[in-house]
Design an enzyme around this catalytic site. Structure first.
Site, short mmCIF file in Angstrom:
data_model
loop_
_atom_site.label_atom_id
_atom_site.label_comp_id
_atom_site.label_asym_id
_atom_site.label_seq_id
_atom_site.Cartn_x
_atom_site.Cartn_y
_atom_site.Cartn_z
N GLY A 6 1.71 2.51 10.78
CA GLY A 6 2.68 3.58 10.66
C GLY A 6 3.05 4.00 12.11
O GLY A 6 3.80 5.10 11.98
N ASN A 8 0.93 -1.25 0.07
CA ASN A 8 -0.05 0.02 -0.01
C ASN A 8 0.99 1.22 -0.05
O ASN A 8 1.62 1.67 0.83
CB ASN A 8 -0.83 -0.24 1.42
CG ASN A 8 -1.65 1.14 1.42
OD1 ASN A 8 -1.82 2.05 0.33
ND2 ASN A 8 -2.49 1.42 2.50
N GLU A 52 -6.34 -4.86 10.64
CA GLU A 52 -5.18 -3.88 10.71
C GLU A 52 -5.43 -2.88 12.23
O GLU A 52 -6.45 -2.01 12.03
CB GLU A 52 -5.13 -2.56 9.62
CG GLU A 52 -4.84 -3.50 8.34
CD GLU A 52 -4.04 -2.29 7.29
OE1 GLU A 52 -2.99 -2.62 7.01
OE2 GLU A 52 -4.75 -1.40 7.11
N SER A 110 2.68 -2.03 10.64
CA SER A 110 4.11 -1.91 11.12
C SER A 110 4.63 -3.35 10.73
O SER A 110 5.54 -3.96 11.43
CB SER A 110 4.31 -1.62 12.40
OG SER A 110 3.93 -0.15 12.62
N LYS A 159 -0.07 4.15 -0.31
CA LYS A 159 -0.49 5.56 0.08
C LYS A 159 -0.43 6.43 -0.89
O LYS A 159 -0.16 6.40 -1.98
CB LYS A 159 -0.35 5.64 1.74
CG LYS A 159 -0.49 4.43 2.48
CD LYS A 159 -0.26 4.71 3.90
CE LYS A 159 -0.53 3.41 4.60
NZ LYS A 159 -0.50 3.37 6.12
N HIS A 202 -10.14 1.50 4.44
CA HIS A 202 -8.64 1.50 5.20
C HIS A 202 -8.98 2.56 6.47
O HIS A 202 -9.84 3.48 6.33
CB HIS A 202 -7.43 2.18 4.29
CG HIS A 202 -6.11 2.11 5.09
ND1 HIS A 202 -5.84 3.10 5.85
CD2 HIS A 202 -5.26 1.20 4.83
CE1 HIS A 202 -4.74 2.59 6.20
NE2 HIS A 202 -4.24 1.66 5.65
N GLU A 215 -7.28 4.83 7.62
CA GLU A 215 -6.93 6.17 7.23
C GLU A 215 -8.14 7.00 6.71
O GLU A 215 -8.53 8.12 6.77
CB GLU A 215 -5.55 6.38 6.50
CG GLU A 215 -4.36 6.36 7.24
CD GLU A 215 -3.32 5.62 6.46
OE1 GLU A 215 -3.40 5.47 5.30
OE2 GLU A 215 -2.38 5.20 7.15
#
Ligand code: PGA
Length: 258
Positions: free
Chosen positions: A175, A13, A169, A215, A15, A99, A101
């Site tokens: 992150g 990914n 996730e 991570s 991003k 996701h 985010e």
């Protein structure tokens, strides 16, 4: 299907990273290093702007293309949005949906995610549905309740025969450099599969690939892949380095029985 027969999958990914030149440099290095990989499924999810260029570069390879998001309408007056048909037209096989985010920064709800999932399936794209708890929810002992709700609402109305993947996730691991313990990730993946059994039936639930994300890096990937309900990884930060991501692909390949 058992974890030995579900095909292992690694998704990069990217991003909001890379311009055309840096993406092409990445691919030069990456393609060469994964040329011999056949058992592991490799998926790259570049930003929308690079789908066409990356798609062209991987056309003759075993590497597949994913988008990071989509909109649920097919066409119309939706300024700035991208439909499933447009992604399909660019050669995407997969699309990431929900996701954290997008949920957190762009206010995506389970209802919206459900519509996106349906739109992806109608266009014959394989959705990778992301679910996961926040640190606060974990500390309050609500992890499973959160996963159950996200899963149920996202999958509502879907025919059991529709194919999709789930990425577990945990939000606190994305992150941050603080990955979940493999046993924690397995516990959630096992719980997800158990819930899938009640939503989709035993056979389909065994079939669904569940990825871990948060991570993941070269030094911890194997410990996740050893878990019986984890079939691959969704990799953010560590996928931005083609050498590292290729190394992860090779590690995965070595773990797959021939
Ligand atoms: P990370 O991101 O690997 O940088 O934690 C994972 C993801 O957001 O999919």
């Amino acid at each position: 299907m058992s974890n030995r027969t579900r095909r292992k999958l690694l998704v990069a990914n990217w991003k909001m990273h890379f311009l055309r030149a840096s993406a092409l440099d990445y691919l030069k290095v990456f393609r060469e290093r994964v040329r011999a990989v056949m058992k592991t499924e490799i998926v790259l999810a570049p930003p929308f702007t690079l789908l066409e260029a990356v798609g062209r570069e991987i056309r003759e390879t075993q590497i597949k293309l994913a988008a990071q998001d989509l909109f649920y309408e097919n066409e119309g007056a939706f300024t700035g949005e991208i439909s499933a048909a447009m992604l399909k037209d660019l050669g995407c096989a997969y699309v990431i949906v929900g996701h954290s985010e997008r949920r957190r920064l762009f206010g995506e709800t389970d209802e919206l995610i459900n519509k996106k999932l349906q739109a992806a399936l109608e266009a014959d794209l394989l959705p990778i549905l992301c679910i996961g708890e926040t640190l606060e929810e974990r500390r309050a002992g609500r992890t499973q309740a959160v996963l159950e709700t996200q899963l149920r609402r996202a999958l509502e109305g879907l025919a059991p025969s529709e194919k999709h993947l789930i990425a577990y996730e945990p939000v606190w691991a994305i992150g941050t450099g603080v990955n979940a313990e493999p046993a924690q990730a397995q516990e959630s993946a096992r719980f997800i599969r158990e819930r899938l059994r009640s939503f989709l039936g035993e056979e389909r639930a065994q079939d669904v690939r569940i990825l871990y994300g948060g991570s993941v890096r070269v030094s911890n990937l194997e410990s996740f892949l050893q878990m019986p309900d984890i079939d691959g990884a969704l990799v953010g930060g560590a996928s931005l380095d083609p050498v590292s991501f290729a190394e992860m692909v090779q590690q995965t390949e070595r773990m797959v029985p021939s």
